[in-house]
Scaffold this motif. Structure first.
Motif, mmCIF file in Angstrom:
data_model
loop_
_atom_site.group_PDB
_atom_site.id
_atom_site.type_symbol
_atom_site.label_atom_id
_atom_site.label_comp_id
_atom_site.label_asym_id
_atom_site.label_seq_id
_atom_site.Cartn_x
_atom_site.Cartn_y
_atom_site.Cartn_z
ATOM 1 N N SER A 58 -71.724 -14.223 -29.959
ATOM 2 C CA SER A 58 -71.927 -15.669 -29.860
ATOM 3 C C SER A 58 -70.758 -16.419 -30.488
ATOM 4 O O SER A 58 -70.248 -17.404 -29.930
ATOM 5 C CB SER A 58 -73.230 -16.071 -30.554
ATOM 6 N N ALA A 59 -70.318 -15.952 -31.652
ATOM 7 C CA ALA A 59 -69.196 -16.601 -32.325
ATOM 8 C C ALA A 59 -67.920 -16.487 -31.497
ATOM 9 O O ALA A 59 -67.110 -17.425 -31.445
ATOM 10 C CB ALA A 59 -68.986 -15.969 -33.700
ATOM 11 N N GLU A 60 -67.731 -15.348 -30.840
ATOM 12 C CA GLU A 60 -66.540 -15.165 -30.005
ATOM 13 C C GLU A 60 -66.547 -16.114 -28.809
ATOM 14 O O GLU A 60 -65.508 -16.672 -28.443
ATOM 15 C CB GLU A 60 -66.459 -13.713 -29.529
ATOM 16 N N LEU A 61 -67.728 -16.320 -28.181
ATOM 17 C CA LEU A 61 -67.814 -17.243 -27.051
ATOM 18 C C LEU A 61 -67.515 -18.672 -27.491
ATOM 19 O O LEU A 61 -66.901 -19.451 -26.751
ATOM 20 C CB LEU A 61 -69.209 -17.163 -26.409
ATOM 21 N N VAL A 62 -67.931 -19.015 -28.689
ATOM 22 C CA VAL A 62 -67.636 -20.348 -29.211
ATOM 23 C C VAL A 62 -66.134 -20.493 -29.454
ATOM 24 O O VAL A 62 -65.514 -21.509 -29.092
ATOM 25 C CB VAL A 62 -68.426 -20.615 -30.504
ATOM 26 N N MET A 64 -63.761 -18.954 -28.018
ATOM 27 C CA MET A 64 -63.045 -18.945 -26.741
ATOM 28 C C MET A 64 -63.176 -20.273 -26.005
ATOM 29 O O MET A 64 -62.527 -20.484 -24.978
ATOM 30 C CB MET A 64 -63.577 -17.816 -25.850
ATOM 31 N N GLY A 65 -64.030 -21.165 -26.507
ATOM 32 C CA GLY A 65 -64.234 -22.444 -25.844
ATOM 33 C C GLY A 65 -65.245 -22.396 -24.722
ATOM 34 O O GLY A 65 -65.432 -23.378 -24.003
ATOM 35 N N ILE A 66 -65.919 -21.256 -24.549
ATOM 36 C CA ILE A 66 -66.919 -21.124 -23.492
ATOM 37 C C ILE A 66 -68.191 -21.874 -23.863
ATOM 38 O O ILE A 66 -68.815 -22.540 -23.046
ATOM 39 C CB ILE A 66 -67.247 -19.636 -23.230
ATOM 40 N N SER A 71 -73.929 -26.942 -25.908
ATOM 41 C CA SER A 71 -74.249 -26.020 -24.818
ATOM 42 C C SER A 71 -74.776 -24.697 -25.341
ATOM 43 O O SER A 71 -75.586 -24.041 -24.684
ATOM 44 C CB SER A 71 -73.016 -25.787 -23.933
ATOM 45 N N GLN A 72 -74.310 -24.273 -26.533
ATOM 46 C CA GLN A 72 -74.812 -23.027 -27.095
ATOM 47 C C GLN A 72 -76.307 -23.126 -27.359
ATOM 48 O O GLN A 72 -77.071 -22.236 -26.998
ATOM 49 C CB GLN A 72 -74.080 -22.688 -28.393
ATOM 50 N N ALA A 73 -76.732 -24.225 -27.988
ATOM 51 C CA ALA A 73 -78.151 -24.391 -28.298
ATOM 52 C C ALA A 73 -78.982 -24.419 -27.030
ATOM 53 O O ALA A 73 -80.030 -23.767 -26.942
ATOM 54 C CB ALA A 73 -78.360 -25.673 -29.107
ATOM 55 N N ALA A 74 -78.523 -25.167 -26.018
ATOM 56 C CA ALA A 74 -79.284 -25.272 -24.775
ATOM 57 C C ALA A 74 -79.355 -23.938 -24.047
ATOM 58 O O ALA A 74 -80.414 -23.542 -23.537
ATOM 59 C CB ALA A 74 -78.650 -26.324 -23.873
#
Length: 327
Positions: A58-62, A64-66, A71-74
């Motif tokens: 999850s931290a890596e996706l954040v 990376m700007g993904i 949007s993460q919470a949703a």
């Protein structure tokens, strides 16, 4: 079984998981809350190495700007709700099979170790197929994925509350299952997408308004056939812009389709102004003519109705020309 499902025994506290993943504890707690996991105390060893890896990913996706903060919470909430329902159904299915054996605990363990890896692989396949379909729609339409013009349709079972009172639990489940299965097949066969089922109602979208009309007419006609066990239904179709978010659709077009369904009589399909114009080719301001025929459809203008959010909603009843002549 817990160790098998999590990949290793749960030996870590939530603080240890966050530390190993390099993620602030508050962020980790937010993630678990959004996923819908049961609350764990600070010293409860309820987590495994797989939880560390999930936080790290999850931290890596954040980074990376993904995924942004919103949007993460949703997205995580959507995952949590979807997989929680799926897991409840799967566990109930396995438990039902397990109690048929002499030793339910041993049988459940056998089923878990033998069945779940196959289910997991199949779920990954289904997800990838839907990714392929979503990417194809985006590339072929050339429209932004968050807002586009489409036909929105609700199909609602008539007399559901009354009928459900007279059915046993197994009969009710079977009745709803037949409705959902037949409706889903009809939608998919016409190139549409089932957005969600809400008890006795199904919501779908399809870019082609003609396809939406055919699906709705097919289902309402089946419901009127006394020799068909498909339940009596009614439908409302609206055509216009929608906002798509996390697999759901929002906006006035969706609201209008829902309102039209609520005023439709059993076995009928009701359209809004946008759907009527797209199907009839009549782009002018509506006149007082009550009925208009095209080669395939007959449109009967209904009185303007007052529903929640819309004081004078325009509506047309849709029928096939052949059906109208037979009457």
């Amino acid at each position: 079984m817990e160790a098998f499902l999590l990949g290793s025994p749960p030996t870590l506290t939530q603080g240890e998981v966050a530390e190993r993943a390099g993620v602030p504890l508050d962020l980790a707690r937010d993630l678990w809350h959004h996923l819908g996991f049961a609350h764990a105390t600070d010293d409860a060893r309820a987590f495994a190495a797989s939880d560390v890896e999930a936080l790290r990913l999850s931290a890596e996706l954040v980074s990376m700007g993904i995924l942004g903060a919103d949007s993460q919470a949703a997205l995580v909430r959507t995952w949590g709700r979807s997989f929680a329902r799926l897991a409840e159904w799967q566990v109930s299915l396995l438990a039902g099979l397990a109690v048929e054996g002499a030793d339910p605990d041993e049988r459940l363990t056998e089923l878990t170790t033998g069945v779940l890896p196959r289910v997991e692989a199949l779920q990954s396949y289904v997800w990838r197929r839907h990714l392929t379909s979503a990417a194809h729609r985006l590339l072929t339409t050339g429209t932004a994925p968050d807002e586009h013009t489409t036909a929105v349709c609700f199909v609602d079972i008539v007399g559901y509350t009354t009928r459900s009172r007279s059915l046993a639990q197994d009969e009710l489940i079977d009745w709803i299952e037949r409705f959902e299965q037949a409706a889903t097949i009809a939608v998919v066969d016409h190139g549409g997408r089932v957005i969600k089922t809400i008890g006795d109602e199904i919501l779908f979208t399809v870019d082609d308004p003609v396809a939406a009309a055919e699906i709705a007419l097919d289902l309402t006609e089946r419901g009127l056939d006394e020799d068909d066990d498909f339940p009596a239904v009614r439908a409302g179709i609206a055509y216009g812009a929608v906002v798509a978010r996390l697999g759901d659709v929002f906006g006035p077009t969706v609201n209008v389709a829902s309102r039209l369904t609520s005023i439709a009589r059993p076995g009928t399909v009701v359209l809004d102004r946008g759907a009527y114009a797209a199907l009839s080719g009549d782009q002018d301001e509506p006149d007082e003519q009550e009925e208009i025929d095209t080669p395939d459809y007959r449109f009967r203008r209904l009185r303007r109705v007052s529903v929640k959010g819309y004081a004078r909603l325009e509506a047309w009843r849709l029928r096939r020309v052949k059906e109208s002549r037979d009457d």
